[in-house]
Motif scaffolding. Sequence first.
Motif, PDB file in Angstrom:
ATOM      1  N   LEU A  30       0.834  -1.207   0.000  1.00 26.51           N
ATOM      2  CA  LEU A  30       0.000   0.000   0.000  1.00 26.51           C
ATOM      3  C   LEU A  30       0.874   1.265   0.000  1.00 26.51           C
ATOM      4  O   LEU A  30       0.602   2.214  -0.737  1.00 26.51           O
ATOM      5  N   ALA A  31       1.928   1.266   0.803  1.00 22.93           N
ATOM      6  CA  ALA A  31       2.777   2.466   0.882  1.00 22.93           C
ATOM      7  C   ALA A  31       3.403   2.760  -0.482  1.00 22.93           C
ATOM      8  O   ALA A  31       3.408   3.906  -0.952  1.00 22.93           O
ATOM      9  N   HIS A  32       3.904   1.705  -1.155  1.00 23.48           N
ATOM     10  CA  HIS A  32       4.538   1.926  -2.460  1.00 23.48           C
ATOM     11  C   HIS A  32       3.518   2.369  -3.500  1.00 23.48           C
ATOM     12  O   HIS A  32       3.805   3.230  -4.330  1.00 23.48           O
ATOM     13  N   TRP A  33       2.346   1.797  -3.449  1.00 21.79           N
ATOM     14  CA  TRP A  33       1.323   2.180  -4.436  1.00 21.79           C
ATOM     15  C   TRP A  33       0.819   3.603  -4.186  1.00 21.79           C
ATOM     16  O   TRP A  33       0.673   4.389  -5.120  1.00 21.79           O
ATOM     17  N   LEU A  34       0.547   3.912  -2.912  1.00 25.22           N
ATOM     18  CA  LEU A  34      -0.038   5.231  -2.614  1.00 25.22           C
ATOM     19  C   LEU A  34       0.954   6.359  -2.906  1.00 25.22           C
ATOM     20  O   LEU A  34       0.553   7.466  -3.242  1.00 25.22           O
ATOM     21  N   ARG A  35       2.239   6.074  -2.771  1.00 25.46           N
ATOM     22  CA  ARG A  35       3.234   7.119  -3.034  1.00 25.46           C
ATOM     23  C   ARG A  35       3.205   7.545  -4.504  1.00 25.46           C
ATOM     24  O   ARG A  35       3.450   8.687  -4.845  1.00 25.46           O
ATOM     25  N   ARG A  36       2.925   6.585  -5.402  1.00 22.91           N
ATOM     26  CA  ARG A  36       3.019   6.877  -6.834  1.00 22.91           C
ATOM     27  C   ARG A  36       1.666   7.087  -7.517  1.00 22.91           C
ATOM     28  O   ARG A  36       1.597   7.666  -8.591  1.00 22.91           O
ATOM     29  N   TRP A  37       0.603   6.552  -6.944  1.00 31.65           N
ATOM     30  CA  TRP A  37      -0.697   6.546  -7.624  1.00 31.65           C
ATOM     31  C   TRP A  37      -1.818   7.008  -6.714  1.00 31.65           C
ATOM     32  O   TRP A  37      -1.786   6.781  -5.505  1.00 31.65           O
ATOM     33  N   LYS A  38      -2.813   7.632  -7.383  1.00 30.70           N
ATOM     34  CA  LYS A  38      -4.040   8.011  -6.682  1.00 30.70           C
ATOM     35  C   LYS A  38      -5.122   7.037  -7.134  1.00 30.70           C
ATOM     36  O   LYS A  38      -5.236   6.755  -8.336  1.00 30.70           O
ATOM     37  N   PHE A  39      -5.908   6.533  -6.197  1.00 30.01           N
ATOM     38  CA  PHE A  39      -6.967   5.564  -6.510  1.00 30.01           C
ATOM     39  C   PHE A  39      -8.303   6.295  -6.421  1.00 30.01           C
ATOM     40  O   PHE A  39      -8.683   6.753  -5.339  1.00 30.01           O
ATOM     41  N   VAL A  40      -8.982   6.421  -7.572  1.00 31.50           N
ATOM     42  CA  VAL A  40     -10.169   7.274  -7.631  1.00 31.50           C
ATOM     43  C   VAL A  40     -11.430   6.431  -7.791  1.00 31.50           C
ATOM     44  O   VAL A  40     -11.511   5.573  -8.687  1.00 31.50           O
ATOM     45  N   SER A  41     -12.420   6.726  -6.926  1.00 33.74           N
ATOM     46  CA  SER A  41     -13.693   5.997  -6.971  1.00 33.74           C
ATOM     47  C   SER A  41     -14.495   6.399  -8.201  1.00 33.74           C
ATOM     48  O   SER A  41     -14.497   7.559  -8.602  1.00 33.74           O
ATOM     49  N   LEU A  42     -15.183   5.432  -8.806  1.00 29.67           N
ATOM     50  CA  LEU A  42     -16.086   5.745  -9.917  1.00 29.67           C
ATOM     51  C   LEU A  42     -17.509   5.919  -9.401  1.00 29.67           C
ATOM     52  O   LEU A  42     -18.444   6.065 -10.169  1.00 29.67           O
ATOM     53  N   GLY A  43     -17.690   5.840  -8.082  1.00 33.36           N
ATOM     54  CA  GLY A  43     -19.011   6.033  -7.487  1.00 33.36           C
ATOM     55  C   GLY A  43     -19.949   4.849  -7.691  1.00 33.36           C
ATOM     56  O   GLY A  43     -21.148   4.967  -7.487  1.00 33.36           O
ATOM     57  N   ARG A  44     -19.402   3.720  -8.136  1.00 32.25           N
ATOM     58  CA  ARG A  44     -20.269   2.558  -8.351  1.00 32.25           C
ATOM     59  C   ARG A  44     -20.533   1.850  -7.027  1.00 32.25           C
ATOM     60  O   ARG A  44     -19.651   1.792  -6.172  1.00 32.25           O
ATOM     61  N   PRO A  45     -21.743   1.269  -6.851  1.00 31.59           N
ATOM     62  CA  PRO A  45     -22.009   0.573  -5.585  1.00 31.59           C
ATOM     63  C   PRO A  45     -21.120  -0.655  -5.422  1.00 31.59           C
ATOM     64  O   PRO A  45     -20.801  -1.324  -6.414  1.00 31.59           O
ATOM     65  N   VAL A  46     -20.725  -0.908  -4.186  1.00 29.00           N
ATOM     66  CA  VAL A  46     -19.887  -2.074  -3.889  1.00 29.00           C
ATOM     67  C   VAL A  46     -20.624  -2.932  -2.877  1.00 29.00           C
ATOM     68  O   VAL A  46     -21.175  -2.417  -1.899  1.00 29.00           O
ATOM     69  N   GLU A  47     -20.636  -4.235  -3.126  1.00 28.46           N
ATOM     70  CA  GLU A  47     -21.405  -5.144  -2.267  1.00 28.46           C
ATOM     71  C   GLU A  47     -20.472  -6.242  -1.762  1.00 28.46           C
ATOM     72  O   GLU A  47     -19.725  -6.822  -2.560  1.00 28.46           O
ATOM     73  N   PRO A  48     -20.486  -6.531  -0.445  1.00 25.67           N
ATOM     74  CA  PRO A  48     -19.637  -7.627   0.037  1.00 25.67           C
ATOM     75  C   PRO A  48     -20.111  -8.974  -0.502  1.00 25.67           C
ATOM     76  O   PRO A  48     -21.297  -9.263  -0.464  1.00 25.67           O
ATOM     77  N   GLY A  49     -19.196  -9.744  -1.024  1.00 25.36           N
ATOM     78  CA  GLY A  49     -19.546 -11.061  -1.567  1.00 25.36           C
ATOM     79  C   GLY A  49     -18.535 -12.091  -1.101  1.00 25.36           C
ATOM     80  O   GLY A  49     -17.594 -11.779  -0.360  1.00 25.36           O
TER      81      GLY A  49
END
Length: 446
Positions: free
Chosen positions: A408-427
């Motif tokens: 997570l630290a390596h990814w967050l340093r280089r990239w931003k993760f942007v929500s598309l606002g789609r519903p998410v359901e636990p499965g």
Amino acid sequence: MTRPFIPPHPPRPPRPVAGWRGFFGERARSSVYGWSERAFETDHIKRRILGFTVHVLLDPDHVQQVLLEEAANYAKPDIVHELLHPIIGHGLLTSDGELWREQRRIVAASFAPGAVETQRDRFIEAANRAMDGWNDGQLVDMAAEATRTTMTVIALALFGGDPRLISDTSMAHIAAAIEGFSEARMLALLRLPQFPLTARGRAGQRGQIFLRRTLSEVVDDRWHGRVADDFLTGVVTALRERFPDEQARALAIDNAATFYLAGHETTANALTWTLFLLAEQPELQEQLAEEATAALDGGGRATIDGLSLLRRALMESMRLYPPVPRFDRQAIEPARLGEWDVKPGDIVSIWPWLIHRHRKLWDEPDTFRIDRFEAKAGRHRFQYLPFGGGPRTCVGAQFATIEALTLLAHWLRRWKFVSLGRPVEPGGMVTLRPKGGLILKLEQRR
Ligand code: HEM
């Protein structure tokens, strides 16, 4: 301070639904569907399901009794053996008694904090391999990406980077094997033979066969000295010293399957849920990206101390979406849990999903709040148990935590993760994952 955020959870009817309805209806959708409001405020639920008596424990004192104080009286249930035997046999996760103890002794040193530290470069390598394939503005299924990355980590860290264990074919077969579990579970509960009736069940069985065959080849390479030293070579050698050849080979394959499966799918889910929660809370994500940048500047090896906010976010993510939402034991001798009698053969069911959101144990239990993990004081040892507890606690807990924080630290340093606002359901029936994956937009940080 970021705004309070209540991430999605399945609907909760005010009163318990009938056992059969919960089981074949809501509960068949995913393991965490079909729980009523009552399940999040009561101390104990006793049910009869298809001839089994099931105790759902919601009091951390009772959980402590089962997992720690009276652990010897609670074994892995017969149905778990029946379900998992074709795939992970009598490996560490599914064995009991002396066989379990012996196997735990063999692997324990490889997962001690010092040993995990030596794996850090593999975690970084896997993080970089994933990022090499990302493009600015791309929509990516981060659930699949997290699975591929944790699979790479396990292959690099435990199986000498064996390419057979990182292929897309392996990933598809594992996904099918996991998907097939719900039907296999139903057949086992109805005491029917394991002949799958649906296309999904048959794909699951093909997935299991593929996995066992591939892992037998991987073990045989070590058995015949064709592969240099790695974790699996160590396990093969130790098993050969302790067991007759035939049993040692079978146990080596069982453990290869156990570590390959238990070692990546769960961590992938923890990463996916954390990315979902951070995509929904961009301000917090920015804070964590800044923390990661500060911690990694100076060579790429962040210490855990330098990632304290990220650590709390990961803990809160595993509280709200525990990758293993439930695990079970079966009583051997009669016992008593508070006012409840437990008979031999009764199933005792421990649900991090329920305990982690229980109203008597947590303030604002459905709200994402990383400040709740600032201090340990006031928390019962057995009210937060994403990795289980007692002697059978997850052997890979430290490995998974450092791995997840590093990725997570390596990814967050280089990239931003942007929500598309789609519903998410636990499965998911065995592990908890967003149904249908998690599509996020990736934006490169300048
Ligand atoms: C976030 C990631 C993970 C979570 C949430 C998780 C969760 C759990 C839980 C709840 C248990 C206890 C089950 C029970 O008591 O019935 C467990 C056991 C186990 N886990 Fe994990 N796990 C994770 C990562 C890993 C990793 C990375 C590995 C190996 C590399 C691993 C290997 C195992 C094994 C072998 C056991 C059985 C231990 C025994 O019975 O002695 N897990 N895990």
